[in-house]
Motif scaffolding. Structure first.
Motif, PDB file in Angstrom:
ATOM      1  N   LEU A 121      40.643  38.378  52.332  1.00  0.00           N
ATOM      2  CA  LEU A 121      41.666  39.226  51.728  1.00  0.00           C
ATOM      3  C   LEU A 121      42.400  38.583  50.552  1.00  0.00           C
ATOM      4  CD1 LEU A 121      43.014  41.969  51.832  1.00  0.00           C
ATOM      5  CD2 LEU A 121      44.550  41.103  53.601  1.00  0.00           C
ATOM      6  N   PRO A 122      42.899  37.345  50.668  1.00  0.00           N
ATOM      7  CA  PRO A 122      43.585  36.756  49.504  1.00  0.00           C
ATOM      8  C   PRO A 122      42.653  36.566  48.313  1.00  0.00           C
ATOM      9  CG  PRO A 122      43.346  35.114  51.243  1.00  0.00           C
ATOM     10  CD  PRO A 122      42.937  36.426  51.826  1.00  0.00           C
ATOM     11  N   GLY A 123      41.380  36.369  48.577  1.00  0.00           N
ATOM     12  CA  GLY A 123      40.411  36.253  47.477  1.00  0.00           C
ATOM     13  C   GLY A 123      40.275  37.573  46.751  1.00  0.00           C
ATOM     14  N   TRP A 124      40.096  38.649  47.524  1.00  0.00           N
ATOM     15  CA  TRP A 124      40.000  39.960  46.894  1.00  0.00           C
ATOM     16  C   TRP A 124      41.270  40.263  46.079  1.00  0.00           C
ATOM     17  CZ3 TRP A 124      38.476  42.409  52.207  1.00  0.00           C
ATOM     18  CH2 TRP A 124      37.111  42.249  52.420  1.00  0.00           C
ATOM     19  N   ILE A 125      42.418  39.983  46.692  1.00  0.00           N
ATOM     20  CA  ILE A 125      43.694  40.286  46.013  1.00  0.00           C
ATOM     21  C   ILE A 125      43.822  39.471  44.725  1.00  0.00           C
ATOM     22  CG2 ILE A 125      46.210  40.017  46.189  1.00  0.00           C
ATOM     23  CD1 ILE A 125      45.897  40.649  49.223  1.00  0.00           C
ATOM     24  N   SER A 126      43.521  38.164  44.820  1.00  0.00           N
ATOM     25  CA  SER A 126      43.702  37.311  43.627  1.00  0.00           C
ATOM     26  C   SER A 126      42.747  37.725  42.511  1.00  0.00           C
ATOM     27  CB  SER A 126      43.493  35.840  43.997  1.00  0.00           C
ATOM     28  OG  SER A 126      42.170  35.624  44.451  1.00  0.00           O
ATOM     29  N   GLN A 127      41.525  38.097  42.880  1.00  0.00           N
ATOM     30  CA  GLN A 127      40.549  38.494  41.848  1.00  0.00           C
ATOM     31  C   GLN A 127      40.945  39.844  41.228  1.00  0.00           C
ATOM     32  OE1 GLN A 127      37.563  36.848  40.984  1.00  0.00           O
ATOM     33  NE2 GLN A 127      37.537  35.200  42.486  1.00  0.00           N
ATOM     34  N   TRP A 128      41.472  40.743  42.061  1.00  0.00           N
ATOM     35  CA  TRP A 128      41.911  42.043  41.544  1.00  0.00           C
ATOM     36  C   TRP A 128      43.100  41.856  40.603  1.00  0.00           C
ATOM     37  CZ3 TRP A 128      46.237  45.206  41.449  1.00  0.00           C
ATOM     38  CH2 TRP A 128      46.034  46.563  41.234  1.00  0.00           C
ATOM     39  N   LEU A 129      44.036  40.987  40.989  1.00  0.00           N
ATOM     40  CA  LEU A 129      45.206  40.731  40.139  1.00  0.00           C
ATOM     41  C   LEU A 129      44.791  40.046  38.838  1.00  0.00           C
ATOM     42  CD1 LEU A 129      47.817  39.558  42.825  1.00  0.00           C
ATOM     43  CD2 LEU A 129      47.888  41.705  41.507  1.00  0.00           C
ATOM     44  N   GLU A 130      43.812  39.150  38.931  1.00  0.00           N
ATOM     45  CA  GLU A 130      43.346  38.465  37.710  1.00  0.00           C
ATOM     46  C   GLU A 130      42.734  39.480  36.751  1.00  0.00           C
ATOM     47  OE1 GLU A 130      39.766  35.777  37.697  1.00  0.00           O
ATOM     48  OE2 GLU A 130      41.244  34.305  36.968  1.00  0.00           O
TER      49      GLU A 130
END
Ligand code: SDX
Length: 433
Positions: free
Chosen positions: A394-403
């Motif tokens: 989940l934090p990976g998906w979130i960080s990549q989406w925010l990037e």
């Protein structure tokens, strides 16, 4: 996002035309041919099914070196983070690409604690779903349904609103996961207990009941924290690319992550961790010996694969598999339990590492090969293994989406194709066919 372009170029000859294309160099020295102007200059496109040779973005979050078996989150080796960090610290590291100060980490943990509960109406959503439904389907549906409770969440929200959507997701997904499990068991949902840490809370919501006291085992909580750290991000894997692609249409974060959960479910991806254990159980139950299984796994037409082996990027050991293999022994020993499936997994790995078929194809254990042994030691049921992969990712998906969201040059994902169907022809009325 600034491009590290170099003076170097790549020469391309098409027919009697020769052109020079710029080379982009990453911070670890990897080179990419910038083909953004290729079609405009030549009318020609590239063909790369599965995008095995194609970078979809520039990213500062995670670095993999598949040949050397290296994985780093924002420059920090996975081995050090696994040893010294916590999942929430890693989550914040991935989103900001910097380690938080003590105060920043405390503030982040406090923010997460405040958002662990689900809206009471959302609890009723589970009741409308079949108890036998796979929890990955329930989690994908519920993550998407968050958009109905937070209708103001939008792709182009100001930064602090995007941050609060990220915090809500990180805080609520464990509750959603635990509720999907409780729903399948016909047991009452257990509200989060915010005095517990993130992983203790997950164990509490999964395993406690209203009729007797339950205190999460700190050894189990620590092992779960390690599992979540190891799964937290992995650059442009299938589900992360899905999250970026859905976000690229300017869909909101909840909708994008819901799609990522669905992509992760497939057995070529996160769904493999469930398949690995089912494979090991079939050998344990004597349906076929390890040697017989390996013979089948090498036969193309057998449709059987050695699940948990092979990787698109790692052509050496997946560093996460190395950590997990060692953690299996540690966790089982500390819990005073044994698991015969671990012995079978090690036997399969030994056979594979000496077998030309696997050696020639550079097939090694990946993150899914040993993770299920630990999930089982933590009493997590097989059907929930991929859900726990999703909690980690989940934090990976979130960080990549925010990037992607923050990148002023971001564009909608829309690959081209090479058309191989019928050329132009006239319609024939059905009466004449
Ligand atoms: C994850 O991308 C990521 O980063 C993913 C992930 C993450 O953290 O996000 O690391 C998590 O998804 C790990 C992978 C989990 N999946 C499995 O364990 C399923 C089993 N593995 C495979 O299906 C396969 O290895 C993939 C899907 C992982 C990779 O597929 P590729 O890169 O498309 O490779 P391929 O299918 O083209 O295989 C190349 C060759 C083929 O043989 P040949 O055609 O050359 O004769 O290797 C063979 C394949 O048949 N092969 C296998 C095999 N994996 C590949 N043969 C037997 N067993 C296997 N597991």
């Amino acid at each position: 996002m600034s491009q590290q372009t170099t003076k170097k170029t790549a020469k391309l000859t098409i027919g009697d035309r020769e052109l020079e294309l710029p080379l982009i160099e990453g911070s670890e020295g990897e080179l990419a041919i910038d083909i953004t102007s290729l079609r405009a200059l030549t009318g020609v496109i590239t063909y790369d099914p599965g995008f095995a040779n194609t970078a979809s973005c520039l990213s500062r979050i995670t670095f993999l070196d598949g040949e050397k078996g290296i994985l780093r989150y924002a420059g920090y080796p996975i081995e050090q983070l696994a040893q010294q960090s916590t999942f929430l610290e890693v989550s914040r590291l991935l989103i900001h690409q910097e380690l938080p100060s003590q105060q920043e980490l405390r503030d982040f943990e406090a923010e997460i604690e405040r958002h662990t509960m689900l809206h009471e109406d959302l609890k009723r959503f589970f009741g409308s779903l079949p108890k036998a439904g796979h929890p990955m389907a329930i989690c994908a549906a519920t993550a998407g349904a968050l958009s109905t409770f937070y209708q103001d969440v939008k792709f182009d929200d100001p930064a602090e609103q995007r941050w609060s959507a990220a915090v809500r997701l990180l805080a609520k997904m464990p509750t959603i996961a635990a509720y999907s499990f409780k729903h399948s068991k016909g047991q009452p949902f257990m509200y989060p207990r915010n005095e517990l840490n993130y992983c203790e809370n997950i164990l509490h919501m999964m395993f406690s009941t209203p009729c007797e006291p339950y205190e999460p085992d700190p050894v189990v909580a620590k092992a779960l924290d390690l599992l979540l750290i190891l799964h937290a991000d992995h650059e442009q894997n299938c589900s992360t690319s899905t999250v970026r692609t859905v976000g690229s249409s300017q869909a909101n974060l909840f909708a994008s992550v819901s799609a990522g959960i669905s992509a992760l479910w497939g057995q070529r991806h996160g769904g493999a961790n469930q398949k690995v254990i089912e494979m090991l159980i079939s050998i344990l139950e004597g349906k076929r010996t390890a040697k017989e299984f390996m013979k089948l796994a090498k036969k193309k037409d057998s449709k059987v694969r050695l699940m948990g082996f092979g990787h698109r990027v790692y052509k050496n050991h997946d560093p996460r598999a190395r950590i997990l293999k060692k953690a299996c022994d540690d966790v089982l020993e500390r819990l005073g339990t044994r698991n015969p499936l671990l012995d079978i997994a090690k036997e399969l790995e030994e056979i594979a590492l000496e077998d030309d078929y696997f050696v020639e194809r550079k097939l090694y254990p990946n993150v899914d090969f040993y993770s299920g042994i630990i999930y089982q030691a933590l009493d997590i049921p097989i059907g929930m293994f991929t859900v726990f992969f999703a909690l980690g990712r989940l934090p990976g998906w979130i960080s990549q989406w925010l990037e992607f969201n923050r990148d002023p040059t971001n564009r909608i994902t829309r690959p081209r194709q090479v058309y191989t169907g019928s050329t132009e022809r006239d319609y024939v009325p059905v009466s004449q066919r």
